[in-house]
Design a protein around this motif. Structure first.
Motif, PDB file in Angstrom:
ATOM      1  N   PHE A 177      -3.308  19.394 -70.440  1.00 23.26           N
ATOM      2  CA  PHE A 177      -2.737  19.275 -69.189  1.00 23.26           C
ATOM      3  C   PHE A 177      -3.326  18.101 -68.471  1.00 23.26           C
ATOM      4  O   PHE A 177      -4.491  17.726 -68.838  1.00 23.26           O
ATOM      5  CB  PHE A 177      -3.134  20.747 -68.517  1.00 23.26           C
ATOM      6  CG  PHE A 177      -4.333  20.747 -68.413  1.00 23.26           C
ATOM      7  CD1 PHE A 177      -5.232  20.527 -67.134  1.00 23.26           C
ATOM      8  CD2 PHE A 177      -5.490  21.346 -69.105  1.00 23.26           C
ATOM      9  CE1 PHE A 177      -6.709  20.834 -67.098  1.00 23.26           C
ATOM     10  CE2 PHE A 177      -6.846  21.591 -69.199  1.00 23.26           C
ATOM     11  CZ  PHE A 177      -7.485  21.231 -67.889  1.00 23.26           C
TER      12      PHE A 177
ATOM     13  N   ILE B  82      -6.194  17.336 -62.827  1.00 19.67           N
ATOM     14  CA  ILE B  82      -5.987  17.677 -61.433  1.00 19.67           C
ATOM     15  C   ILE B  82      -6.990  17.978 -60.382  1.00 19.67           C
ATOM     16  O   ILE B  82      -8.249  17.720 -61.153  1.00 19.67           O
ATOM     17  CB  ILE B  82      -4.892  18.672 -61.145  1.00 19.67           C
ATOM     18  CG1 ILE B  82      -5.511  20.103 -61.921  1.00 19.67           C
ATOM     19  CG2 ILE B  82      -3.646  18.302 -61.816  1.00 19.67           C
ATOM     20  CD1 ILE B  82      -4.620  21.333 -61.760  1.00 19.67           C
TER      21      ILE B  82
ATOM     22  N   THR C 200       1.352  20.057 -70.398  1.00 15.91           N
ATOM     23  CA  THR C 200       1.793  20.328 -69.130  1.00 15.91           C
ATOM     24  C   THR C 200       1.147  19.170 -68.314  1.00 15.91           C
ATOM     25  O   THR C 200       0.089  18.479 -68.445  1.00 15.91           O
ATOM     26  CB  THR C 200       1.251  21.586 -68.405  1.00 15.91           C
ATOM     27  OG1 THR C 200      -0.114  21.515 -68.264  1.00 15.91           O
ATOM     28  CG2 THR C 200       1.618  22.828 -69.131  1.00 15.91           C
ATOM     29  N   GLY C 201       2.062  18.600 -67.087  1.00 13.72           N
ATOM     30  CA  GLY C 201       1.711  17.455 -66.707  1.00 13.72           C
ATOM     31  C   GLY C 201       0.574  17.722 -65.286  1.00 13.72           C
ATOM     32  O   GLY C 201       0.337  18.736 -65.038  1.00 13.72           O
ATOM     33  N   PRO C 202       0.134  16.588 -64.753  1.00 12.64           N
ATOM     34  CA  PRO C 202      -0.660  16.628 -63.423  1.00 12.64           C
ATOM     35  C   PRO C 202       0.225  16.719 -62.350  1.00 12.64           C
ATOM     36  O   PRO C 202       1.298  16.804 -62.310  1.00 12.64           O
ATOM     37  CB  PRO C 202      -1.242  15.259 -63.283  1.00 12.64           C
ATOM     38  CG  PRO C 202      -0.147  14.468 -64.181  1.00 12.64           C
ATOM     39  CD  PRO C 202       0.419  15.144 -65.047  1.00 12.64           C
ATOM     40  N   GLU C 203      -0.533  16.724 -61.057  1.00 17.13           N
ATOM     41  CA  GLU C 203       0.429  16.479 -59.943  1.00 17.13           C
ATOM     42  C   GLU C 203       1.273  15.428 -59.791  1.00 17.13           C
ATOM     43  O   GLU C 203       0.864  14.199 -60.015  1.00 17.13           O
ATOM     44  CB  GLU C 203      -0.432  16.663 -58.472  1.00 17.13           C
ATOM     45  CG  GLU C 203      -1.314  17.925 -58.337  1.00 17.13           C
ATOM     46  CD  GLU C 203      -2.485  17.664 -57.727  1.00 17.13           C
ATOM     47  OE1 GLU C 203      -2.764  16.662 -57.389  1.00 17.13           O
ATOM     48  OE2 GLU C 203      -3.115  18.665 -57.136  1.00 17.13           O
TER      49      GLU C 203
ATOM     50  N   GLY D  86       3.597  15.398 -62.272  1.00 17.30           N
ATOM     51  CA  GLY D  86       4.314  15.354 -63.719  1.00 17.30           C
ATOM     52  C   GLY D  86       3.826  14.045 -64.362  1.00 17.30           C
ATOM     53  O   GLY D  86       3.190  13.387 -64.036  1.00 17.30           O
TER      54      GLY D  86
ATOM     55  N   ARG E 160       3.645  24.140 -58.612  1.00 17.45           N
ATOM     56  CA  ARG E 160       2.378  23.176 -58.632  1.00 17.45           C
ATOM     57  C   ARG E 160       1.775  23.269 -60.097  1.00 17.45           C
ATOM     58  O   ARG E 160       2.224  23.963 -60.745  1.00 17.45           O
ATOM     59  CB  ARG E 160       1.347  24.187 -57.692  1.00 17.45           C
ATOM     60  CG  ARG E 160       1.743  24.201 -56.298  1.00 17.45           C
ATOM     61  CD  ARG E 160       0.695  25.035 -55.599  1.00 17.45           C
ATOM     62  NE  ARG E 160      -0.763  24.298 -55.556  1.00 17.45           N
ATOM     63  CZ  ARG E 160      -1.009  23.516 -54.512  1.00 17.45           C
ATOM     64  NH1 ARG E 160      -0.165  23.280 -53.521  1.00 17.45           N
ATOM     65  NH2 ARG E 160      -2.130  22.787 -54.424  1.00 17.45           N
ATOM     66  N   ALA E 161       1.030  22.227 -60.436  1.00 13.24           N
ATOM     67  CA  ALA E 161       0.598  21.799 -61.708  1.00 13.24           C
ATOM     68  C   ALA E 161      -0.240  23.043 -62.274  1.00 13.24           C
ATOM     69  O   ALA E 161       0.243  23.604 -63.600  1.00 13.24           O
ATOM     70  CB  ALA E 161      -0.032  20.716 -61.530  1.00 13.24           C
ATOM     71  N   GLU E 162      -0.872  23.633 -61.530  1.00 15.53           N
ATOM     72  CA  GLU E 162      -1.651  24.715 -62.137  1.00 15.53           C
ATOM     73  C   GLU E 162      -0.809  26.029 -62.203  1.00 15.53           C
ATOM     74  O   GLU E 162      -1.087  26.844 -63.172  1.00 15.53           O
ATOM     75  CB  GLU E 162      -2.901  24.984 -61.170  1.00 15.53           C
ATOM     76  CG  GLU E 162      -2.584  25.517 -59.964  1.00 15.53           C
ATOM     77  CD  GLU E 162      -2.521  24.470 -58.744  1.00 15.53           C
ATOM     78  OE1 GLU E 162      -2.608  24.662 -57.727  1.00 15.53           O
ATOM     79  OE2 GLU E 162      -2.106  23.366 -59.269  1.00 15.53           O
TER      80      GLU E 162
END
Length: 247
Positions: A82, A85, A189-192, A194, A219-221
């Motif tokens: 991931f 973040i 999965t991406g960060p804030e 994407g 949200r990313a989380e």
């Protein structure tokens, strides 16, 4: 009666004796008010032990191992890679995805998150250890140092199912994985903000399939936790409906 579970390092276990670290000793004696003869569950990342406390001193507690259990062997092997973040949301990913059964975490440095997080790896390991104890896991997931996305992708080997969470219009709905074997999964999965298109293209070249959690923007989380939960729930449903899954 509440079951007390404590994570220990392997060097705290010697033969049939557990000599708790000063930190664990203070926790057992001063916080939990344990007494001689009380029993606790102890796990070291590979096994779980039933330990009866035999000695309680000011800064040291020890006990004898009464029983040993093997690690859980029926969990899917899930790697969650991931985008890094902020510390608070990152702690949520580590805590909740540990509870859901993730095997290893790989924090990624991406275009939208190119600087290493301020938190230390030891802090992350403490979080997953605590979540493992709370959720009844016998093993704590591994957490790596942050790594560049490209380096992570180049390191992948094997026949795992590879899923990339994407907001692209071309991404398949998440339920399209229902026919896939989900015993060994790598979830990206991406960060804030994407992933950038070129990053998604690079992942696709490495065998990742773009999937979407729906039309909403999460949200990313939240996206990471929901995706892991969906994988675990789908696998459990298939096991109950069709018996063990063979990949």
């Amino acid at each position: 009666m509440k079951i007390i579970r404590v994570f220990v390092s392997p060097n705290e276990i010697g033969g049939s004796i557990v000599s708790f670290s000063e930190k664990n000793s203070k926790y057992l004696k001063n916080v939990l008010r344990m007494k001689t003869g009380d029993e606790v569950k102890v796990f070291d990342g590979t096994r779980e032990y039933a330990v009866r406390l035999t000695t309680l001193h000011r800064n040291s507690v020890s006990g004898i191992i009464c029983d040993t259990q093997c690690v859980e062997c029926d969990r899917p092997d899930i790697t969650l890679a991931f985008g890094c973040i902020r510390p608070g949301p990152m702690q949520e990913i580590l805590r909740h995805c540990t509870e859901l059964g993730v095997s290893r975490f790989v924090p990624l440095l991406t275009a939208h998150c190119s600087r290493k997080p301020s938190e230390k790896k030891e802090r992350w390991e403490s979080t997953v250890s605590g979540a493992s104890a709370q959720s009844g896991r016998s093993t704590a997931p591994a957490v790596t140092e942050p790594v560049l996305l490209k380096i992570f992708l180049d390191s992948l080997q094997g026949n795992d199912t590879r899923l990339l969470l994407s907001t692209s219009a071309d991404a398949a709905p998440f339920w399209s994985i229902m026919d896939d074997p989900l015993e060994r999964i790598t979830l990206l999965t991406g960060p804030e903000g994407g992933f950038q298109p070129m990053e998604e293209d690079l992942a696709t070249q490495k065998g990742f399939r773009s999937v979407s959690l729906g039309s909403g923007i999460l949200r990313a989380e939240t996206a990471a936790i929901v995706a892991v939960g969906a994988v675990v729930l789908r696998r459990e449903f298939m096991r109950k409906s069709c018996g063990p899954i063979v990949s």
